[in-house]
Design a protein around this motif. Structure first.
Motif, PDB file in Angstrom:
ATOM      1  N   GLN A   1       1.210  31.872  70.101  1.00 22.05           N
ATOM      2  CA  GLN A   1       1.035  33.124  70.835  1.00 22.05           C
ATOM      3  C   GLN A   1       2.205  34.051  70.557  1.00 22.05           C
ATOM      4  O   GLN A   1       3.347  33.604  70.439  1.00 22.05           O
ATOM      5  N   VAL A   2       1.906  35.324  70.443  1.00 24.93           N
ATOM      6  CA  VAL A   2       2.919  36.337  70.158  1.00 24.93           C
ATOM      7  C   VAL A   2       3.006  37.273  71.352  1.00 24.93           C
ATOM      8  O   VAL A   2       1.985  37.670  71.931  1.00 24.93           O
ATOM      9  N   GLN A   3       4.220  37.632  71.703  1.00 25.45           N
ATOM     10  CA  GLN A   3       4.430  38.592  72.789  1.00 25.45           C
ATOM     11  C   GLN A   3       5.180  39.799  72.271  1.00 25.45           C
ATOM     12  O   GLN A   3       6.062  39.677  71.416  1.00 25.45           O
ATOM     13  N   LEU A   4       4.832  40.944  72.802  1.00 17.44           N
ATOM     14  CA  LEU A   4       5.559  42.182  72.532  1.00 17.44           C
ATOM     15  C   LEU A   4       6.169  42.645  73.841  1.00 17.44           C
ATOM     16  O   LEU A   4       5.451  42.845  74.820  1.00 17.44           O
ATOM     17  N   VAL A   5       7.481  42.787  73.833  1.00 17.53           N
ATOM     18  CA  VAL A   5       8.187  43.211  75.039  1.00 17.53           C
ATOM     19  C   VAL A   5       8.823  44.561  74.785  1.00 17.53           C
ATOM     20  O   VAL A   5       9.634  44.715  73.868  1.00 17.53           O
ATOM     21  N   GLU A   6       8.452  45.528  75.607  1.00 17.21           N
ATOM     22  CA  GLU A   6       8.935  46.897  75.451  1.00 17.21           C
ATOM     23  C   GLU A   6      10.030  47.178  76.460  1.00 17.21           C
ATOM     24  O   GLU A   6      10.071  46.587  77.539  1.00 17.21           O
ATOM     25  N   SER A   7      10.871  48.137  76.111  1.00 16.75           N
ATOM     26  CA  SER A   7      11.881  48.630  77.043  1.00 16.75           C
ATOM     27  C   SER A   7      12.144  50.095  76.743  1.00 16.75           C
ATOM     28  O   SER A   7      11.806  50.590  75.668  1.00 16.75           O
ATOM     29  N   GLY A   8      12.782  50.761  77.689  1.00 13.06           N
ATOM     30  CA  GLY A   8      13.023  52.188  77.568  1.00 13.06           C
ATOM     31  C   GLY A   8      12.021  52.944  78.402  1.00 13.06           C
ATOM     32  O   GLY A   8      11.264  52.371  79.171  1.00 13.06           O
ATOM     33  N   GLY A   9      11.986  54.234  78.222  1.00 14.54           N
ATOM     34  CA  GLY A   9      11.074  55.048  79.004  1.00 14.54           C
ATOM     35  C   GLY A   9      11.709  55.485  80.306  1.00 14.54           C
ATOM     36  O   GLY A   9      12.875  55.269  80.553  1.00 14.54           O
ATOM     37  N   GLY A  10      10.889  56.145  81.125  1.00 16.89           N
ATOM     38  CA  GLY A  10      11.372  56.649  82.407  1.00 16.89           C
ATOM     39  C   GLY A  10      11.134  58.138  82.524  1.00 16.89           C
ATOM     40  O   GLY A  10      10.297  58.712  81.834  1.00 16.89           O
ATOM     41  N   LEU A  11      11.920  58.751  83.396  1.00 20.97           N
ATOM     42  CA  LEU A  11      11.786  60.190  83.654  1.00 20.97           C
ATOM     43  C   LEU A  11      12.824  60.944  82.850  1.00 20.97           C
ATOM     44  O   LEU A  11      14.022  60.630  82.915  1.00 20.97           O
ATOM     45  N   ASP A 107      -3.388  39.186  62.944  1.00 18.29           N
ATOM     46  CA  ASP A 107      -3.828  39.523  64.294  1.00 18.29           C
ATOM     47  C   ASP A 107      -3.031  40.709  64.812  1.00 18.29           C
ATOM     48  O   ASP A 107      -1.882  40.917  64.421  1.00 18.29           O
ATOM     49  N   VAL A 108      -3.643  41.449  65.714  1.00 17.51           N
ATOM     50  CA  VAL A 108      -3.003  42.627  66.289  1.00 17.51           C
ATOM     51  C   VAL A 108      -2.680  42.355  67.747  1.00 17.51           C
ATOM     52  O   VAL A 108      -3.512  41.842  68.493  1.00 17.51           O
ATOM     53  N   TYR A 109      -1.468  42.713  68.127  1.00 23.20           N
ATOM     54  CA  TYR A 109      -1.015  42.505  69.489  1.00 23.20           C
ATOM     55  C   TYR A 109      -0.543  43.825  70.092  1.00 23.20           C
ATOM     56  O   TYR A 109      -0.106  44.740  69.368  1.00 23.20           O
ATOM     57  N   TRP A 110      -0.617  43.883  71.422  1.00 18.82           N
ATOM     58  CA  TRP A 110      -0.188  45.074  72.162  1.00 18.82           C
ATOM     59  C   TRP A 110       0.865  44.692  73.197  1.00 18.82           C
ATOM     60  O   TRP A 110       0.815  43.601  73.787  1.00 18.82           O
ATOM     61  N   GLY A 111       1.797  45.612  73.408  1.00 15.12           N
ATOM     62  CA  GLY A 111       2.716  45.463  74.514  1.00 15.12           C
ATOM     63  C   GLY A 111       2.060  45.884  75.809  1.00 15.12           C
ATOM     64  O   GLY A 111       0.926  46.370  75.834  1.00 15.12           O
ATOM     65  N   GLN A 112       2.808  45.720  76.907  1.00 12.15           N
ATOM     66  CA  GLN A 112       2.251  46.009  78.219  1.00 12.15           C
ATOM     67  C   GLN A 112       2.285  47.494  78.555  1.00 12.15           C
ATOM     68  O   GLN A 112       1.624  47.940  79.495  1.00 12.15           O
ATOM     69  N   GLY A 113       3.021  48.255  77.782  1.00 12.86           N
ATOM     70  CA  GLY A 113       3.113  49.695  78.013  1.00 12.86           C
ATOM     71  C   GLY A 113       4.338  50.055  78.815  1.00 12.86           C
ATOM     72  O   GLY A 113       4.753  49.327  79.719  1.00 12.86           O
ATOM     73  N   THR A 114       4.934  51.180  78.465  1.00 15.89           N
ATOM     74  CA  THR A 114       6.071  51.703  79.212  1.00 15.89           C
ATOM     75  C   THR A 114       5.840  53.200  79.427  1.00 15.89           C
ATOM     76  O   THR A 114       5.418  53.907  78.518  1.00 15.89           O
ATOM     77  N   GLU A 115       6.107  53.636  80.621  1.00 19.05           N
ATOM     78  CA  GLU A 115       5.772  55.004  80.994  1.00 19.05           C
ATOM     79  C   GLU A 115       6.906  55.965  80.662  1.00 19.05           C
ATOM     80  O   GLU A 115       8.072  55.685  80.945  1.00 19.05           O
ATOM     81  N   VAL A 116       6.534  57.077  80.074  1.00 22.21           N
ATOM     82  CA  VAL A 116       7.470  58.163  79.808  1.00 22.21           C
ATOM     83  C   VAL A 116       6.939  59.411  80.520  1.00 22.21           C
ATOM     84  O   VAL A 116       5.797  59.819  80.282  1.00 22.21           O
ATOM     85  N   THR A 117       7.755  59.974  81.381  1.00 21.11           N
ATOM     86  CA  THR A 117       7.374  61.188  82.094  1.00 21.11           C
ATOM     87  C   THR A 117       8.376  62.278  81.761  1.00 21.11           C
ATOM     88  O   THR A 117       9.580  62.091  81.957  1.00 21.11           O
ATOM     89  N   VAL A 118       7.876  63.390  81.258  1.00 20.10           N
ATOM     90  CA  VAL A 118       8.739  64.508  80.881  1.00 20.10           C
ATOM     91  C   VAL A 118       8.512  65.638  81.879  1.00 20.10           C
ATOM     92  O   VAL A 118       7.402  66.173  81.991  1.00 20.10           O
ATOM     93  N   SER A 119       9.560  65.983  82.606  1.00 27.35           N
ATOM     94  CA  SER A 119       9.445  67.031  83.616  1.00 27.35           C
ATOM     95  C   SER A 119       9.816  68.380  83.009  1.00 27.35           C
ATOM     96  O   SER A 119      10.709  68.484  82.170  1.00 27.35           O
ATOM     97  N   SER A 120       9.133  69.393  83.463  1.00 25.89           N
ATOM     98  CA  SER A 120       9.388  70.738  82.930  1.00 25.89           C
ATOM     99  C   SER A 120      10.463  71.452  83.731  1.00 25.89           C
ATOM    100  O   SER A 120      10.909  71.000  84.775  1.00 25.89           O
TER     101      SER A 120
END
Length: 120
Positions: A1-11, A107-120
């Motif tokens: 099994q392969v895991q993808l772990v993401e980091s970063g992101g935020g406001l 095989d193709v794997y996906w990470g869990q996703g990390t949210e990026v919010t850009v405020s104006s």
């Protein structure tokens, strides 16, 4: 099994920068193509940038010149440096990897996703 772990992101404020990281780990022979996709509310998931094992990169037109995808192949890690961020870059960003498994499959794997919010 392969895991993808993401980091970063935020406001982040518009015009600012942010860096995402994603590391692939597990039982595998090699990580081939690594990429970042994003999905904004109400929209389909779209390719942001991708980089092959031998360094060929491609970008969505909307991020060309502002985002840079890079890789550390020894660490099976891909980065996305995002500069000059715009509110329309707000989305959940997903790491994607095409992995050559121990069984010789790609095989193709996906990470869990990390949210990026850009405020104006």
């Amino acid at each position: 099994q392969v895991q993808l772990v993401e980091s970063g992101g935020g406001l982040v404020q518009a015009g600012g920068s942010c860096r995402l990281s994603c590391t692939a780990s597990g039982r595998m022979l090699r990580v081939n193509r690594m990429a970042w996709y994003r999905q904004a509310p109400g929209n389909q998931r779209e390719l942001v940038a991708a980089r092959t094992l031998d360094g060929i990169a491609n970008y969505a037109d909307s991020v060309q010149g502002r985002f840079t995808i890079s890789r550390d192949n020894a660490k099976n890690t891909v980065y996305l440096q995002m500069n000059s961020l715009k509110p329309e870059d707000t989305a959940v960003y997903y790491c994607n990897a095409a992995v050559l498994t121990l069984a010789g499959r790609s095989d193709v794997y996906w990470g869990q996703g990390t949210e990026v919010t850009v405020s104006s």
